[in-house]
Design an enzyme around this catalytic site. Sequence first.
Site, PDB file in Angstrom:
ATOM      1  N   THR A 154      -7.030   3.378  -2.380  1.00  0.00           N
ATOM      2  CA  THR A 154      -6.782   1.888  -1.866  1.00  0.00           C
ATOM      3  C   THR A 154      -7.800   1.171  -2.646  1.00  0.00           C
ATOM      4  O   THR A 154      -7.518   0.181  -3.252  1.00  0.00           O
ATOM      5  CB  THR A 154      -6.416   1.910  -0.392  1.00  0.00           C
ATOM      6  OG1 THR A 154      -5.411   2.331  -0.066  1.00  0.00           O
ATOM      7  CG2 THR A 154      -6.614   0.341  -0.101  1.00  0.00           C
TER       8      THR A 154
ATOM      9  N   HIS B 120      -2.369  10.804  -1.368  1.00  0.00           N
ATOM     10  CA  HIS B 120      -2.291  10.477  -2.668  1.00  0.00           C
ATOM     11  C   HIS B 120      -3.692  10.526  -3.277  1.00  0.00           C
ATOM     12  O   HIS B 120      -4.569  11.145  -2.736  1.00  0.00           O
ATOM     13  CB  HIS B 120      -1.696   9.096  -2.925  1.00  0.00           C
ATOM     14  CG  HIS B 120      -2.514   8.279  -1.654  1.00  0.00           C
ATOM     15  ND1 HIS B 120      -3.792   7.586  -2.109  1.00  0.00           N
ATOM     16  CD2 HIS B 120      -2.327   7.698  -0.534  1.00  0.00           C
ATOM     17  CE1 HIS B 120      -4.179   6.837  -0.874  1.00  0.00           C
ATOM     18  NE2 HIS B 120      -3.224   7.120   0.088  1.00  0.00           N
TER      19      HIS B 120
ATOM     20  N   ASP C 140       1.149  -1.190  -0.197  1.00  0.00           N
ATOM     21  CA  ASP C 140      -0.077   0.032  -0.010  1.00  0.00           C
ATOM     22  C   ASP C 140       0.971   1.423   0.028  1.00  0.00           C
ATOM     23  O   ASP C 140       1.728   1.598   0.830  1.00  0.00           O
ATOM     24  CB  ASP C 140      -0.802  -0.080   1.177  1.00  0.00           C
ATOM     25  CG  ASP C 140      -2.337   0.650   1.059  1.00  0.00           C
ATOM     26  OD1 ASP C 140      -2.179   1.818   0.623  1.00  0.00           O
ATOM     27  OD2 ASP C 140      -3.164   0.267   1.500  1.00  0.00           O
TER      28      ASP C 140
HETATM   29 ZN   LIG Z   1      -3.634   5.935   1.715  1.00  0.00          ZN
END
Ligand SMILES: [Zn+2]
Length: 548
Positions: A88, A488, A47
């Site tokens: 994600t 992000h 991740d």
């Molecule tokens: Zn994150």
Amino acid sequence: MLGWFLPDRALRLKALPVWFASLLPAFLSAQPVWQHPPKLVVGIVVDQMRVDYLYRYWDNFGPGGFRRMINEGSFQRDAHYDYVPTYTAPGHASIYTGTTPARHGIVTNYPYRRELKGTYYIAKDTTVAPVGTDDPAARRSPYQLLASTLADELELRTDHRSITIGLALKDRSAIMPVGRTGDAAYWYVGGDEGRFVTSSWYRGQLPGWLTSFNDRHLPAQYLDQTWDLLLPRERYHTPLPDDNPYELPIAKGIAPTLPIDLSTLRKAGNDLGLLACTPWGNTLTTDLAMAAVEGEGMGRDDVTDLLAVSYSSTDELGHLTGPRALEVEDMYIRLDREVERLLGFLDKVVGIGEYTVFLTADHGGADVPAYLRDLKGGAGYTSLESLRRWMEARGFAEVIDKVRSGQVFLKPDAPQGTDAAVADALSQHPEVACAVAGSRLRSMDEDGGLARFLARGYMPQRCGDVLFLLRPGFLVEEDGGGGKGTSHGTAWNYDTQVPVLFFGKGIAKGEVLQRTSITDMAPTVSALLGMAMPNAADGRVVPEVLSK
Ligand SMILES: [Zn+2]
């Protein structure tokens, strides 16, 4: 001319059957791998892993982890996400479906819904019951996922004889890979439980091996120690002192510097969720992956199994510190040892050359904007409130319902064509790189440029009316933590460029320098295994990855 290497006549006759037998393995291996697919495919997602971590930390990696995967396998050095938002849940869905949110529907982690006047969690499902816990946070399922994944297709290919399992600390990272018909997904519940759980979408109770695993109470053990650097301080690559103004601490009331006495933090009232921000969140994930392979008997027969592992701690920590932190490098050095431990385990249990591993990330991550700004770099923060005021000052006060990161929702009674006018106004904001009306994205045939990223992330039923992107280096202030930490989600390279590694059975050694898309992974795995592509995949097989 050929005579010199042929055995003499007598020997040739006697040895003929042996000679043929010795050719057999070579003959078999000359057949395409799909005719003898790997016994186990392990997908690893790290991740928030940026590709440049491999370059920056290379000299601190051991021989058996990332280096082994790269030296013996295939490394796509210019692999990108090609949609926004790079978060994600969409990332995991895209890796395993081979397509983007416009088709698989996982448009973001927390979509906004006008009727609710608020957001909902994309993996939440109130129709399912928690299993292995009473925590309602385990009411999770993949029902919002609209496309099939590698796990779904593998199950169909093998008439449901495959074992397909997803696991991670984060529920969305365990759930999206195994899709709607994979066998099971397991994720972590912190609090005072520190257990891996599932939901009734998959099964009515935890398997015995997982109950035994939970009974070992590893999270409490891992948090009963001090986190200090694994290697001598001078071996780390960081332009900053450990104590710098750009980081948030992993727990309230402490400095964001190593060493961190985790046992004292525990006694001070931090629950077992703390594990997620430490390297031992990754250790626990490896422990669980190995327990799953053993407990389920994965990789033991000729029916290919799929294990989807996602390391979540790299993201939990990365948000707090940004990518230049000492703590982040230490976590990646330790993660490298975890990859080595996992590969070593698979060598023993499944066998060298009998399994295939792929490794990538669900997105990258930005530098802390305040850090770049202090270096005179082009970066900064844009508040959603200032964007709203910008649009209000241009006559749109009455029609705007909600401004979110990357999206503007209009009120349902906004006159037709308003979205295009709002997009025009927003495009003129000095910190906005691109704004496009949903009505245009809907009909857009995936133009080039930034609009393509928006189009590939856009599903009308689940997104706003105008989608926009900030300039490179910019974060929405609400995500920026007051100059500390990072995030992000953008179309810029620091968020889109991720490592893509393939290793093991059927993989050709070498580097791929041509730009590839994250959506190419699932088609490539499908070709390796000899099965149908996930139903909405629009990536392509990367020929250099597969051995001939
Ligand atoms: Zn994150």
